[in-house]
Scaffold this motif. Structure first.
Motif, mmCIF file in Angstrom:
data_model
loop_
_atom_site.group_PDB
_atom_site.id
_atom_site.type_symbol
_atom_site.label_atom_id
_atom_site.label_comp_id
_atom_site.label_asym_id
_atom_site.label_seq_id
_atom_site.Cartn_x
_atom_site.Cartn_y
_atom_site.Cartn_z
ATOM 1 N N ARG A 1 0.839 -1.211 0.000
ATOM 2 C CA ARG A 1 0.000 0.000 0.000
ATOM 3 C C ARG A 1 0.865 1.249 0.000
ATOM 4 O O ARG A 1 0.558 2.236 -0.690
ATOM 5 N N GLN A 2 1.923 1.225 0.798
ATOM 6 C CA GLN A 2 2.835 2.375 0.808
ATOM 7 C C GLN A 2 3.370 2.647 -0.584
ATOM 8 O O GLN A 2 3.400 3.782 -1.061
ATOM 9 N N TYR A 3 3.787 1.592 -1.225
ATOM 10 C CA TYR A 3 4.375 1.720 -2.559
ATOM 11 C C TYR A 3 3.337 2.240 -3.562
ATOM 12 O O TYR A 3 3.621 3.143 -4.352
ATOM 13 N N ILE A 4 2.131 1.684 -3.520
ATOM 14 C CA ILE A 4 1.075 2.066 -4.467
ATOM 15 C C ILE A 4 0.710 3.527 -4.295
ATOM 16 O O ILE A 4 0.614 4.290 -5.264
ATOM 17 N N LEU A 5 0.537 3.947 -3.051
ATOM 18 C CA LEU A 5 0.128 5.333 -2.804
ATOM 19 C C LEU A 5 1.237 6.312 -3.150
ATOM 20 O O LEU A 5 0.969 7.421 -3.638
ATOM 21 N N ALA A 6 2.484 5.904 -2.930
ATOM 22 C CA ALA A 6 3.595 6.782 -3.302
ATOM 23 C C ALA A 6 3.631 6.984 -4.816
ATOM 24 O O ALA A 6 3.838 8.096 -5.303
ATOM 25 N N LYS A 7 3.416 5.905 -5.566
ATOM 26 C CA LYS A 7 3.415 6.000 -7.026
ATOM 27 C C LYS A 7 2.210 6.810 -7.515
ATOM 28 O O LYS A 7 2.315 7.612 -8.447
ATOM 29 N N LEU A 8 1.032 6.590 -6.903
ATOM 30 C CA LEU A 8 -0.159 7.355 -7.285
ATOM 31 C C LEU A 8 0.056 8.839 -7.022
ATOM 32 O O LEU A 8 -0.399 9.692 -7.791
ATOM 33 N N SER A 9 0.767 9.128 -5.951
ATOM 34 C CA SER A 9 1.040 10.535 -5.626
ATOM 35 C C SER A 9 1.933 11.166 -6.684
ATOM 36 O O SER A 9 1.720 12.311 -7.085
#
Length: 1707
Positions: free
Chosen positions: A270-278
């Motif tokens: 989730r951390q990785y996904i949200l960082a990329k989405l950001s």
């Protein structure tokens, strides 16, 4: 050969050393300008540290240079000062140092052991607690069929809840590089994540339509309707051409894909996904209702990796300040929340927000008008999304400061918990509503918000066109219907800005989490494991908070600071040795090694006992589950960043400010005096930045230094000791980047890196890696590119770039791995080229880094940013030089050029022109660089490396679509990334299997590259361990192939010999020998070819294939030729024996005739055996006398006369030879150097006398002649023939062959030597030939011969008398002949059997020649006999023969009861079966043919074939037997078989095994002969397994030159340097007074020197150091030289024990 001083033409005094020494000289009052060169000239002192080693005599030398009393006083002061400052550790004796070190090591290991046990107990307790919690935890799940159906459609059901980790989508799949669109709904999540990986924001529009969503639909065609009446208004309000739908289901909403993945992802994913989405500028979920529980989840942990940079308006300072790489969840900002009250509104709230935030350039929030949107969205109801508006440097930014926007999806009245939370945290609430909404609940919500005093409110009225009330207060209403977007956005912006100015509320996400917790939301950080890891990280940080930040690393991480940097400096000196006038290379090297060891000791003292920080860090990482470790490392990283960020930002700002001042000042015509001061300030700030930079990398670096200190100071290999690299290996396998090169020290900690690789290899054994490295200028987007390509975790912020080199593992999906040929991708990222270096060594460092990275990678990405010609030239020049170096050391990497931020990247014409210019520039640089490197045959870049400008150059668009910080990534950039990724995987797939390395190979490549790089000459110093290991394996395989062929030939020779002795072969036919050998050769060759083509190192092996095929062919031809020669010799001997036997048969036939006549006269009588014996004996003597009396008298040869005549003829030029023959008769040969050796005058010798080594070589040559003589005499005796005068000529031939063999031309043997030696050998030969003649006469004397056969004649007589009743006698006679034949045959078969088993089971003989050499050295050390060593050094071939003999004796002694008896039993069983078969088959044939006894014997011998030496002629005594019952004969023979075999076994066991040793020794000696060439410097023996091999001679370890008598020029001082260290130094070797050659260019000496490959080697190699000290006095006695001055044995050598060297060899 002598060793000369260093080449004085080379500068030896480095600037840094000058400065240190200069300060000391000035301190004591000496003029540094005068004394610096004087100290160097007189004593070789070049640095302050060398003063520690000055002696009293050195002081006197210096005093003699001056007259001034002041200078003499200053020199005395210098001497006293230098000795008073000797470190205590250097004052200690070597033994004291070792004892102290061992005590420190024991204490350190004990602490680690205690730590290990403590961690293990904690881990076990945690596991028990986890199991207990799991059993007692139950969640109330709500049946959500729609959600479950969605997971099924997306094939995510197995990942829910939270079971999808980062590894699941960081894996390299085939579809990720070959397909661009999903082919089913199940592939949607995969494609979503792959697009997210490459920062393609179009992932939001990812939909799958089953045949354009018409799979379940059919349309009425035009042809169906053309005849029907129609009305143009009929379908006006309907859906024209509407499909008839049957059971259609809605397509999956894009946001449902995102949220389904979110629910399935674990915390790290989730951390990785949200960082990329950001990064993609998308809104992120903050509040998320769980679809299967009643809880609302608050995303705090998930947002930890979201970072932004922006410009913030500072009102008080009336300017802007920058925020770089801020962790957004910790940044307090105003929060503007948008909610919708009611349904059916015409406006879209999310669309309004997009217009507000991004001016409609980018859809931050997904809305109803986005591509793929539909009403059927399942998972967004009640979700609160947030995004941040970050102002840049644009004047048109709508907001001056960072603002957080939140968006509640759905009708607010349906999500009261979320609404309550937003009311609590918001600085401003914006409500989208309808003024005409008559829903009471909606009205109440709006009314409550309007009346609330907590937050200002803006109401956006969907059905009004203008403001209804005064908007000057905290409540504003704005009508939005029929408004232009520009006017509306301007009005909303003004309203928000004004209301935010009225509100001081500013909360961070972390602040909001406290409110969420009070409202009962589930905070993701509050789960047990995350919380526990956070608490542990906080306790770990406790040790840091009280310390001064700049001194924190110095106190808590002491190993990686000054001590480590000093160790690196010393280690580099070890690879770049410089000779001092008063010290040899080895003495200097020993001093450096001692200093390195002292540094390691200091590191241990500083490390143990462990401080709280390292103890806590190490303990937690050793004994925690992987995901808990990752939680811990994340928290620790966050806390460390929080501790250091503020101070580091201030330092960076100071440095930028100073740099700006310097640049401004440089533009001025008149330079300021402050420039140097500012420059020093910048360097000081850079040092402080390094001191204050503290993160996980630094902590792991400290663990690495702990390991290296322990590894170098401890002889143990404890599980505790090895648990340290396991920490890094586990993290590497979990996907974390691990430091390969220390960026602060600019050095590779080889032992630590190797240990980490070893542990990784243990975890994933046998896996193969494709290494991808990236090279580029600083801040050129390298790490960003890698992160986009593969989702890696390398740091990407400019100004704080990757330092050193980091590596990260990526797994390849299993089925794809089989296709590609490797299992993992190892990605290496580096500190950028041309990065600011405080010590001005940037260019050299750039070349070193580029060579290291390019040499390590199978494929290197050369990253270029922008179109600056100067920068382009720099990066290309560095890269081309590195590739050229790889070409010269036979490493073949590939490369791809990535040119980022190129204008008009899609324009074809522009691209072609750029490619042409790039290729032209590369060709030009390649030519220039090749000339500089003196590398011929390079006219263009493609001559250096395989390169196609059309496919290997990729042009990238700019990363951002607009201006940061609010710009999303450019889709074209994402497309370029995807194309590059496909090209990388394609090139990896096309990579030769031989170039794909295992983990152990990568480790070796790292070591090889780094060791060569720290040496001065990379090309000369590079040693390809992978090639060395491949060659070692190949030599071992060749030994097996050669033995297979050799043993087959030995077996054939035995069979042929049996047939020859049996009289079956009179002439050698091709089918007997050549055909079976050729057939076996072809079989072996097939195995050889298969090994070269299918072996793991096939690509490396290819270069040697032809050579080894030729060697095998030569071996086959040699063995065949030798076998033919031996077979023909046996045939000749057999024929000679048969001629003698023909004479004997005359006697035998006469005796047989008379015995049978006698038998006929007494046959009718029944006599007992005693009576028959009496009758036979009465006539025997008469028969023998009658037969022998008819023989002619024999003529005796005069051997002594033959000897004298041959000598007189051969040495007819010599005077008084006849007298010499008389006077020297009976004398023992002794070497007289004056008479027997002549020194060649034209050799350019340093002295006209023979040295000890020369004399030893003369003795070796003489002994070799005596050995060849003994071998020849033995072979003549084996032929059982009479004396032949030509045997004397063979002795002369041996002497000439050995004495005229090529030597070093330093001396030659005189004719006096040849004559006296020949006389001595002829005398010995004469005695032997006389004995041989007498033995031959005895063997062939009729009387003696007939007497030896008396029993056989009696048996024949007895059978003739007994007639048909004598089958028992017949059988007894036959077995009496068979038993010795069986024993002889088995005995001859045993030698090859034992030799084969020794090769298979004895470690010394089971490998290649180098392995055998190691065991020889072990044996020498264990025996500790100097004479054996002396023979090994000066006559290795003779020593090897003796060693073989000892090993065979030992084997036979130890294995006689185990293996040898077993081998005898096996061979007996084989022979027994052969005899039994022969009995049965011959009897069956004889019965069919009604054969006689003679015919049965013929059949029996034929069936025995080549299994036994059993001549039919030996059975003629019984062939006249009358046998009527063949079956009875068969039974009688069969019954006697077991008893006969028992007798044969007893006879074999009684035979002395020692008689077999020479035969086994000969077999093994021929198998292991290899190359016997010795190093011209140190006499180390070439370890190549193949004699007369192609290419250079080489040996793994060279000796100190003293071992071969090497000394310093014109002195009696031994040289203790090794040639492998001398070739890396500036030392010369002297061939004559006029010929001195640098060791570095030793091949220029020609001759043997040019045929040896001697590469620099800085390893410790204790063996020969121990030998030199152990036998110091013996060497001095033998060579008449001394170990003194520059030949003095270093103290470090004196403490090496025999056990140390044995342990080193046995590792």
């Amino acid at each position: 050969m002598a060793t000369a001083d260093y080449n004085t033409g080379e500068p030896l005094l480095g600037e840094e050393r000058k400065q240190d020494l200069q300060e000391i000289l000035n301190t004591v009052g000496l003029d540094s300008e005068f004394w610096l060169p004087k100290l160097q000239e007189c004593l070789g002192v070049t640095c302050a540290q060398a003063l520690l080693y000055l002696q009293e005599k050195d002081l006197q030398v210096l005093k003699s240079q001056v007259q001034d009393p002041g200078d003499i006083t200053a020199l005395e002061k210098l001497f006293d000062l230098s000795h008073s400052n000797i470190p205590p550790e250097l004052q200690e004796s070597p033994v004291e140092m070792i004892n102290k070190r061992q005590q420190q090591v024991e204490e350190a290991l004990q602490e680690l052991k205690d730590l290990f046990l403590e961690g293990k107990q904690r881990q076990e307790e945690a596991m028990r607690r986890k199991l207990h919690d799991k059993d007692n935890t139950k969640k109330d799940l709500i049946e959500n069929r729609a959600f479950q159906d969605l997971l099924q459609r997306l094939s995510l059901q197995h990942y829910f809840p939270k079971k999808m980790g980062r590894a699941n989508f960081h894996m390299i799949y085939k579809t990720s590089v070959s397909k661009t669109q999903p082919s089913s709904e199940q592939e949607l999540p995969f494609y979503f994540l792959q697009k997210l990986l490459v920062l393609d924001y179009r992932l939001r529009y990812l939909v799958f339509r089953e045949q354009e969503n018409t799979e379940h639909q059919f349309y009425l065609s035009a042809s169906d309707e053309e005849n029907e009446a129609s009305d143009p208004y009929e379908d006006l309000f309907g859906d024209g051409n509407r499909p008839v739908t049957s059971k259609s289901r809605p397509r999956i909403h894009p946001m449902d894909i995102q949220m389904a993945i979110f629910h399935c992802a674990d915390d790290f994913a989730r951390q990785y996904i949200l960082a990329k989405l950001s990064i993609c500028q998308f809104a992120l979920p903050l509040l998320v209702p769980n679809p299967c529980t009643s809880q609302i989840e608050f995303s705090l942990w998930c947002l930890k990796q979201v970072r932004r940079s922006w410009q913030h308006t500072n009102k008080s300072a009336k300017g802007k300040c920058s925020f770089h790489n801020q962790q957004m969840c910790r940044v307090p900002t105003a929060i503007v929340s948008f909610i919708r009250v009611g349904n059916g509104l015409s406006a879209s709230k999310s669309q309004i927000m997009n217009c507000l935030i991004s001016k409609r350039k980018h859809d931050v929030f997904f809305h109803r008008h986005c591509k793929g949107s539909s009403k059927d969205c399942l998972l967004m109801e009640g979700v609160v999304e947030i995004c941040w508006f970050c102002p840049g440097e644009e004047d048109e930014d709508r907001f001056d400061n960072c603002v957080t926007f939140s968006n509640l999806h759905g009708d607010a009245k349906e999500h009261k918990q979320q609404l309550a939370f937003l009311q609590e945290v918001s600085s401003l609430i914006v409500v989208l509503m309808s003024a005409s909404d008559d829903n009471e609940e909606n009205s109440k919500i709006v009314h409550d918000l309007w009346q609330s005093s907590k937050s200002p409110l803006i109401c956006l009225l969907d059905d009004k066109e203008k403001d209804m009330v005064n908007n000057s207060g905290r409540r504003i209403r704005i009508g939005i219907r029929n408004r232009s977007e520009a006017d509306l956005m301007e009005e909303i912006t003004i309203a928000i800005r004004r209301l935010l100015e009225l509100s001081d509320a500013a909360l961070s996400i972390e602040d909001c989490s406290h409110i969420a917790r009070k409202q009962g939301f589930l905070i993701d950080e509050d789960q047990t494991e995350c919380k526990k890891a956070k608490e542990k990280a906080e306790s770990t940080m406790a040790a840091l908070k009280e310390m001064n930040l700049p001194h924190l690393k110095e106190n808590l991480l002491p190993l990686q600071g000054e001590l480590w940097h000093l160790w690196c400096k010393k280690d580099k000196e070890l690879y770049q040795l410089r000779q001092k006038r008063n010290r040899s290379i080895e003495q200097h090297k020993s001093e450096i090694e001692t200093e390195k060891q002292i540094i390691r000791d200091k590191q241990l003292v500083k490390t143990f006992p462990l401080n709280d920080l390292m103890r806590s860090f190490t303990l937690f990482l050793q004994h925690s589950e992987t995901h808990i470790k990752l939680y811990f490392l994340h928290w620790l990283s966050v806390f460390l960043e929080s501790l250091t960020t503020g101070h580091l930002e201030n330092l960076h700002e100071k440095r930028r400010s100073l740099w700006s001042k310097i640049q401004t000042e440089k533009q001025k015509a008149q330079k300021s005096n402050s420039l140097d001061l500012w420059q020093h300030e910048i360097e000081a700030i850079s040092t402080e930045i390094s001191d204050c930079t503290l993160g996980i990398d630094q902590l792991l670096r400290e663990v690495g230094q702990m390991y290296e200190a322990l590894e170098e100071t401890s002889c143990k290999r404890d599980i505790i000791f090895l648990s340290l690299p396991q920490i890094a290996a586990d993290l590497m396998l979990s996907g974390m980047p691990i430091e390969l090169m220390d960026g602060d020290a600019s050095y590779v900690p080889l032992k630590w890196v190797a240990a980490v690789f070893d542990k990784v290899s243990e975890k994933i054994p046998g896996k193969r890696l494709f290494v991808l490295s990236v090279l580029g200028l600083q801040s050129s987007g390298k790490s960003t590119l890698l992160n986009a390509l593969f989702g890696l975790q390398f740091s990407v912020s400019a100004g704080r770039c990757t330092r050193g080199a980091y590596m990260q593992l990526l797994k390849v999906e299993e089925t794809f791995a089989q296709e590609l040929g490797f299992d993992f991708l190892l990605v290496v990222d580096t500190k950028g080229l041309q990065a600011p270096e405080p010590n001005n060594k940037s260019q050299k460092w750039d070349n070193t880094l580029a060579t290291f990275i390019i040499g390590l990678g199978n494929l290197t990405l050369i990253n270029i940013f922008g179109e600056n010609p100067s920068e382009l030239q720099d990066i290309l020049q560095i890269a081309v030089q590195a590739f050229l170096r790889m070409k010269q050391v036979k490493i073949s990497p590939s490369c791809l050029f990535v040119h980022q931020n190129v204008r008009e990247a899609t324009a074809k014409d522009q691209t072609m022109e750029r490619q042409r210019q790039l290729e032209q520039k590369l060709d030009e640089i390649a030519r220039i660089t090749a000339e500089q490197e003196q590398c011929s045959n390079v006219s263009c870049f493609s001559d250096v490396i395989k390169f196609d400008v059309n496919t290997d150059v990729h042009y990238f668009a700019h990363l951002w679509e607009g201006n940061p910080p609010m710009a999303p990534p450019n889709p074209r950039y994402s497309h370029n990334v995807q194309e590059l990724k496909s090209r990388i995987i394609l090139m990896a797939k096309q990579e030769s299997r031989g170039n794909i390395m295992k983990i152990s190979d990568v480790k070796c490549r790292v070591e090889d590259l780094w060791r060569a790089l720290v040496s001065e000459n990379f090309i000369f110093s590079f040693r390809n361990t992978q090639e060395v290991m491949a060659m070692s394996k190949l030599e071992t395989m060749y030994k097996q192939w050669s033995w297979q062929l050799r043993s087959h030939v030995l077996h054939l020779e035995n069979q042929l010999n049996n047939q020859i002795q049996n009289g079956k072969i009179q002439t050698l036919e091709r089918s007997s020998l050549e055909d079976p050998i050729t057939k076996e050769y072809e079989t072996i060759k097939e195995g050889l070819v298969k090994y070269f083509h299918e072996g793991q190192e096939s690509e490396i092996l290819t270069q040697w294939k032809e050579n080894f095929e030729n060697k095998l062919l030569v071996l086959k031809d040699t063995l065949m030729s030798d076998a033919k020669m031996e077979a023909n010799r046996c045939i000749d001997i057999k024929k000679s024996q048969e001629r003698l036997n023909e004479k004997k048969m005359v006697y035998e036939n006469e005796i047989l005739k008379r015995s049978r006549e006698l038998a006929l006269t007494i046959k009718v009588k029944e006599l007992s055996e005693e009576e028959l014996q009496k009758k036979f004996n009465q006539l025997w003597s008469k028969w023998v006398c009658d037969v022998s009396s008819n023989l002619p008298p024999a003529t005796e040869p005069n051997i002594e006369v033959d000897s004298d005549n041959i000598l007189l003829e051969h040495f007819k030029k010599e005077k008084n030879l006849a007298n010499i023959l008389k006077t020297n008769s009976g004398k023992k040969f002794e070497i007289n150097y004056d008479k027997h050796v002549k020194i060649n005058k034209n050799f350019g010798l340093l002295t006209n006398q023979l040295e000890a080594g020369d004399k030893e070589l003369i003795h070796v040559t003489t002994n070799r002649i005596f050995s060849r003589f003994d071998e020849t005499i033995t072979n003549i005796w084996k032929q059982h023939r009479d004396y032949n005068v030509n045997d004397f000529h063979e002795i002369l031939r041996i002497i000439e062959e050995v004495t005229f063999a090529p030597t070093d031309k330093k001396y030659s043997f005189t004719s006096q030597y040849n004559m006296e030696l020949s006389l001595c050998l002829f005398e010995r030969a004469s005695k032997s030939f006389n004995e041989m003649h007498r033995a031959f006469e005895r063997e062939n004397d009729p009387v003696i011969y007939l007497e030896s056969k008396k029993d056989d004649f009696f048996t024949s007589f007895k059978i003739s008398c007994q007639g048909a009743t004598s089958i028992k006698s017949f059988v007894d006679f036959l077995w009496n002949k068979l038993i010795p034949a069986v024993s002889t045959t088995i005995w001859e078969n045993m030698a090859p059997t034992i030799a084969g088993d020794m090769q298979a089971t004895c470690p010394a003989f089971s490998g290649n020649r180098a392995q055998l050499e190691k065991h020889i050295l072990i044996s020498l050390a264990e025996e500790e006999n100097f004479d054996n060593y002396w023979q090994y050094i000066h006559d290795p071939k003779c020593f090897f023969s003796g060693y073989l003999g000892k090993q065979i004796h030992r084997y036979c002694k130890e294995e006689v009861d185990k293996k040898i008896k077993t081998f005898l039993k096996i061979n007996l069983d084989i022979i027994k079966n052969a005899i039994l078969c022969a009995i049965h088959e011959s009897t069956a044939e004889a019965k069919d043919k009604s054969s006689t006894a003679s015919e049965w014997l013929d059949l029996f011998c034929d069936h025995l074939g080549n299994n036994l030496i059993f001549p039919r002629a030996d059975l003629r005594y019984i062939e006249h037997q009358e046998i009527k019952d063949m079956e009875f004969l068969k039974e009688a023979m069969s019954e006697a078989l077991d008893a006969a075999m028992t007798k044969a076994e007893e006879k074999l066991l009684s035979m002395p095994i020692d008689k077999m040793v020479p035969v086994i020794e000969k077999i093994l000696s021929e198998q292991f002969c290899g190359c016997w060439k010795q190093c011209p410097f140190c006499k180390a023996i070439c370890t190549n397994t193949i004699p007369n091999h192609d290419g250079d001679h080489s040996v793994p370890f060279h000796h100190p030159l003293a071992i071969s008598g090497g000394c310093w020029y014109k002195t009696d001082e031994f040289s203790i340097d090794r040639c492998s260290t001398a070739v890396a130094s500036d030392t010369l070797f002297v061939l004559s007074d006029t010929l001195k050659i640098p060791f570095k260019t030793y091949r220029q000496a020609g001759g043997d020197y040019a045929t040896w490959s001697i590469t620099p080697d800085s390893s410790s190699q204790p063996y020969w150091k121990w030998f030199v000290f152990r036998f110091k006095s013996k060497l001095e006695e033998k060579y008449q030289k001394k170990f003194k001055n520059k030949g003095k044995v270093p103290d470090a050598w004196t403490i090496i024990t025999k056990q140390d060297v044995l342990n080193d060899l046995k590792m």
